[in-house]
Design an enzyme around this catalytic site. Structure first.
Site, PDB file in Angstrom:
ATOM      1  N   SER A 194      -5.521  -6.022 -20.384  1.00 32.28           N
ATOM      2  CA  SER A 194      -6.606  -6.396 -19.466  1.00 32.28           C
ATOM      3  C   SER A 194      -7.614  -5.261 -19.379  1.00 32.28           C
ATOM      4  CB  SER A 194      -6.032  -6.741 -18.090  1.00 32.28           C
ATOM      5  OG  SER A 194      -7.013  -7.356 -17.287  1.00 32.28           O
ATOM      6  N   ASN A 195      -8.452  -5.263 -18.360  1.00 27.90           N
ATOM      7  CA  ASN A 195      -9.432  -4.186 -18.180  1.00 27.90           C
ATOM      8  C   ASN A 195      -9.578  -3.884 -16.689  1.00 27.90           C
ATOM      9  OD1 ASN A 195     -11.500  -6.000 -17.055  1.00 27.90           O
ATOM     10  ND2 ASN A 195     -11.465  -6.883 -19.120  1.00 27.90           N
TER      11      ASN A 195
END
Ligand code: C5P
Length: 351
Positions: A194-195
């Protein structure tokens, strides 16, 4: 519960800069204390028609002349019927009987009371006189019955108050789609890529668009934010889920804001079992995700607003994305700038 929601409405009005004088009926005092409203309004709450401190006994009439609008929240069957028939037997109904300022009633009651012919008649009389009566919402009532009687959503009540004051709602009835937050791309049954996106930008846009009268659909990846009330919220995890949600919500939209930080890649082979630790290097093969923003221009006549989060060569990159993704606008911001970028409550952008 509706009495407690009145606190939220008072708070939102004060945030808008309104000066609010609260009056409470004796019945309202049985549900919530006047101290709560005094603290939230910063003013004494009026509850008695003839208070001991009264100088002339006519203070309520003097006060009524200074008001710009009156909001009755929650409006019970009792007050609707009384006011429609000119009964003035406490501070609230007496004030209403001498006022001709714009008046808005936000009803909340048992569904049978709302359907009672006396209430229907009262609502007709009050509407004929130019008062605004919001329709209560359908749902679970305090009596645990399902029916029409829940107080309208506080933000909807605020919008109706804005209309009462002829505050322009530039996005009134415009259909707006917003994407927000990160996506999560699973690797195995317990891990994902993810980020750092917090979703704050997309949620702030959703809130603002709603307060300007827009009908907002927010498609969001996982965030810690509360969904703004009064908007349609669709939760997704992965980029592919976001792609599907965007394409099934795109119809009839007037504006599309793509603020989500969509992961560019997803794992080619998602292991059903948790990958076991070993001392060897492992390789995860990644395949490109669909570019959602790029995929929508042919499917919609909406104005499309994309975001470009960059670390270098910002303007050049943003212009390239504007053309390649066929947006009407692109909003450039920098990931590494103080007070801007991911997870910041402020941003600095180039349009
Ligand atoms: O190419 P880049 O990820 O920098 O583009 C950013 C813009 O494209 C944002 O508006 C983002 O929401 C959108 N986007 C998308 N689908 C992707 C990647 C980005 O909609 N797979």
């Amino acid at each position: 519960i509706a009495c407690y929601k009145a606190c939220e409405i008072l708070r939102l009005l004060r945030k808008d800069g309104a000066n609010v004088q609260v009056m409470m009926s004796q019945s309202a005092l049985k549900f919530i204390s006047k101290t709560t409203f005094a603290a939230l309004s910063g003013q004494e709450v009026l509850v008695d028609l003839f208070p001991n401190s009264s100088k002339s006994g006519l203070e309520h009439i003097e006060l009524a002349n200074t008001l710009d609008a009156i909001i009755i929240v929650p409006a019970t069957a009792n007050i609707l019927c009384k006011v429609a028939n000119g009964i003035a037997d406490d501070i609230v109904t007496t004030t209403l009987s001498v006022c001709d300022q714009p008046t808005l009633f936000a009803p909340a009651m048992n569904f049978r009371m709302w359907e009672n012919p006396a209430t229907i008649n009262a609502v007709d009389i009050l509407r004929d006189k130019g008062n605004i009566i919001l329709d209560p919402h359908e749902g679970l009532l305090a009596s645990l019955h399902e029916g029409n009687g829940r107080l309208a959503d506080p933000r909807q009540i605020i919008l109706a108050i804005h209309e009462l004051f002829n505050i322009p709602l530039p996005l009134k009835n415009k259909k707006i789609l917003i994407t927000a937050g990160p996506t999560q791309e699973p690797i195995d049954s317990v891990r994902f890529i993810s980020n750092y996106s917090s979703g704050k930008m997309g949620y702030a846009l959703a809130k603002k668009a709603h307060s300007m009268g827009g009908l907002v659909t927010l498609i969001s990846g996982p965030t810690y934010l509360n969904s703004p009330s009064g908007i349609e919220h669709i939760s997704i995890n992965s980029a592919k889920e976001m792609y599907r949600a965007v394409h099934s919500s795109i119809k009839d939209k007037d504006f599309i804001f793509m603020a989500a930080a969509v992961a560019d890649y997803s794992s080619k082979n998602i292991s059903k079992q948790k990958l076991k630790r070993s001392n060897q290097n492992i390789t995860i093969e990644l395949t490109p995700n669909p570019d959602i923003l790029k995929s929508i221009s042919k499917k919609t006549t909406a104005k499309i607003i994309g975001f470009a989060l960059e670390t270098n060569n910002g303007e050049k990159e943003a212009l390239r994305k504007l053309n390649e993704k066929k947006c009407d606008y692109i909003i450039l911001n920098y990931a590494d700038e103080k007070g801007a970028g991911f997870n910041s409550s402020t941003n600095r952008v180039t349009k």
